[in-house]
Design an enzyme around this catalytic site. Structure first.
Site, PDB file in Angstrom:
ATOM      1  CE1 TYR A  49      -8.330  -4.589   1.949  1.00  0.00           C
ATOM      2  CE2 TYR A  49      -8.146  -5.408   4.194  1.00  0.00           C
ATOM      3  CZ  TYR A  49      -7.612  -5.239   2.936  1.00  0.00           C
ATOM      4  OH  TYR A  49      -6.356  -5.728   2.656  1.00  0.00           O
TER       5      TYR A  49
ATOM      6  CE1 TYR B 256      -4.290  -1.287  -0.125  1.00  0.00           C
ATOM      7  CE2 TYR B 256      -3.234  -3.067   1.099  1.00  0.00           C
ATOM      8  CZ  TYR B 256      -4.297  -2.584   0.340  1.00  0.00           C
ATOM      9  OH  TYR B 256      -5.354  -3.404   0.034  1.00  0.00           O
TER      10      TYR B 256
ATOM     11  CG  ASP C  62     -13.409 -10.154   8.036  1.00  0.00           C
ATOM     12  OD1 ASP C  62     -12.621 -10.427   8.959  1.00  0.00           O
ATOM     13  OD2 ASP C  62     -13.080  -9.540   7.002  1.00  0.00           O
TER      14      ASP C  62
ATOM     15  CE  LYS D  55      -6.104  -6.841  10.276  1.00  0.00           C
ATOM     16  NZ  LYS D  55      -4.890  -6.304   9.673  1.00  0.00           N
TER      17      LYS D  55
END
Ligand SMILES: Cc1ncc(COP(=O)(O)O)c(C=O)c1O
Length: 425
Positions: free
Chosen positions: A147, A19, A235, A264
């Site tokens: 996302y 990114y 999610d 994560k």
């Protein structure tokens, strides 16, 4: 040359960062050490990691319990394939995790990162439809501004604006709605037998700009998907392990998804690791004398023993330290200081918080691009770093999501840095 300059110069020769538009973003932070909520840079500066290193660092950096778990496991069993083999860290992690995740989830499938956890869930959902003779069920429904990661399936279910627009011709069909029960119902009604399931980030949509919706919508989504025999896929890659002030957003909302994705914070941010949890009925749908009906998915490092050992230690620590309440208290402190500082400011709007996630939108006086590609974002990052805080605004959205070890003064420093970004000077 200082050591910072030399590292940045060497980095510029071979590295290609995620990114990052390298033509204009030339100065990566050279980080030499991390401890607790702090990152130490090569030039001696110290930054507070206000975004938990892309939302991964749950307890803080260098947590001794996690490092111990990692080294001890590495000495015992470093790695072994997970097809046709098993080991204590994976089995125990499955038992411990499924004891605290929403009821109904009873199976765990490991992978490596949030995107692959999503791929696994999408493939489980679709293959089940195929196995049950519903091949037409191939249109997933997601939320606007969602996302879910950068692999092809995850890109398809995510909102294409602005990240994935170039790949649009290669992505499968997905319908998107606002987080509103009637809007979701219309889409599901319209799709009828073509609907494959609903995939969403519960309570907080992260990369899409820390958009927050209420639990009523999630409960409605659960009712509607259940009534239609469709999977609800949660999610929780970002929201999981306490970020919303509860261990899981689904638990906070009182919903039981069919499939749930974790990554994560699963290892407390120490190692890359992910899991897709499924109900027993999902697992049973793949059982057959026919090997061709197995779930064909796996990665070289599936169920990595060291990742599993660290994840067990992280979960134990999260429960012992009541990480959800800690994050909630940290979020409340940052929010109240930011709220007081923004009082009457025309430069910011929509201050919001869920648990340890605090965000507001900047109003761009020049009327520039407000989304992720906003031209001023790199300058905002530099400004926060000058105040000793690592912030990465998502376009015009300034947010904080710090680790649970954050102290009160550090929380105030983060709030002040956020306020500084709303100062038009
Ligand atoms: C909600 C959500 N899902 C999935 C992902 C993808 O995870 P990863 O970057 O580990 O592939 C992310 C990453 O930010 C995320 O926030």
């Amino acid at each position: 040359m200082t050591s910072t300059e030399s590292l940045a110069a060497r980095d510029a020769v071979h590295q290609w960062h995620p990114y990052t538009q390298h033509a204009i973003e030339r100065e990566p932070l050279a980080v030499v050490r991390a401890s607790g909520a702090e990152l130490e840079l090569a030039d001696g500066r110290v930054l507070i990691d206000a975004i938990s290193s892309w939302w991964t660092s749950l307890h803080g950096h260098g947590e001794p319990r996690l490092i111990d778990a990692m080294t001890q496991q590495a000495q015992r069993l470093d790695h072994v394939l997970f097809a046709g083999a098993t080991h204590e860290p994976a089995v125990a992690l499955g038992e411990e995790l499924l004891a605290v995740t929403p009821p109904g989830l009873n199976r765990i499938f490991f992978s490596d990162n949030g995107s692959t956890a999503i791929e696994v869930a999408l493939k489980m959902a679709f293959q089940r439809h195929v196995l049950e003779g519903h091949e037409a069920r191939r249109v997933f429904v997601g939320l606007e501004g969602s996302y879910h990661g950068d692999t092809f399936g995850a890109m398809a279910v995510g909102d294409p604006d602005p990240f994935f627009a170039p790949f649009a011709p290669l992505l499968f069909e997905v319908r998107r709605t606002k987080p509103c029960a009637s809007a979701l119902e219309s889409v599901l009604d319209e799709l009828g037998p073509r609907a494959a399931g609903v995939l969403l980030e519960p309570l907080v949509q992260g990369a899409g700009g820390m958009r927050m919706h209420d639990a009523d919508f999630l409960r409605a989504a659960r009712r509607m998907t259940r009534a239609r025999g469709l999977p609800l896929i949660a999610d929780e890659v970002m929201t999981g392990f306490g970020r919303t002030g509860a261990l899981f957003a689904c638990g906070k909302a009182g919903i039981e998804p069919d499939l749930m994705c974790l990554a994560k914070g699963l290892t407390g941010g120490l190692l890359p690791m992910a899991a897709t949890l499924a109900t027993e009925s999902y697992y049973e749908a793949f059982l057959s004398e026919d090997r061709g009906r197995a779930f064909f998915h796996g990665h070289s490092f599936t169920g990595h023993p060291i990742g599993c050992a660290v994840a067990r230690a992280s979960l134990a620590l999260a429960l012992e330290n009541d990480v959800p309440s800690r994050l909630d208290a940290i979020g409340a402190r940052i929010e109240s200081r930011v709220r007081a500082g923004l009082e009457g400011s025309p430069q910011a709007r929509d201050l919001r918080r869920t648990g340890g996630i605090v965000a507001f939108d900047l109003v761009d006086p020049a009327g520039g691009h407000a989304g992720y590609l906003a031209a001023r974002t790199p300058a905002l990052r530099r400004r926060a770093a000058d105040r000793g805080v690592l912030l990465r605004p998502l376009g015009n959205v300034v947010y904080a999501m710090p680790p649970a070890c954050l102290g009160p003064e550090q929380a105030d420093q983060i709030a002040d840095a956020m306020l500084d970004l709303a100062d038009p000077r």
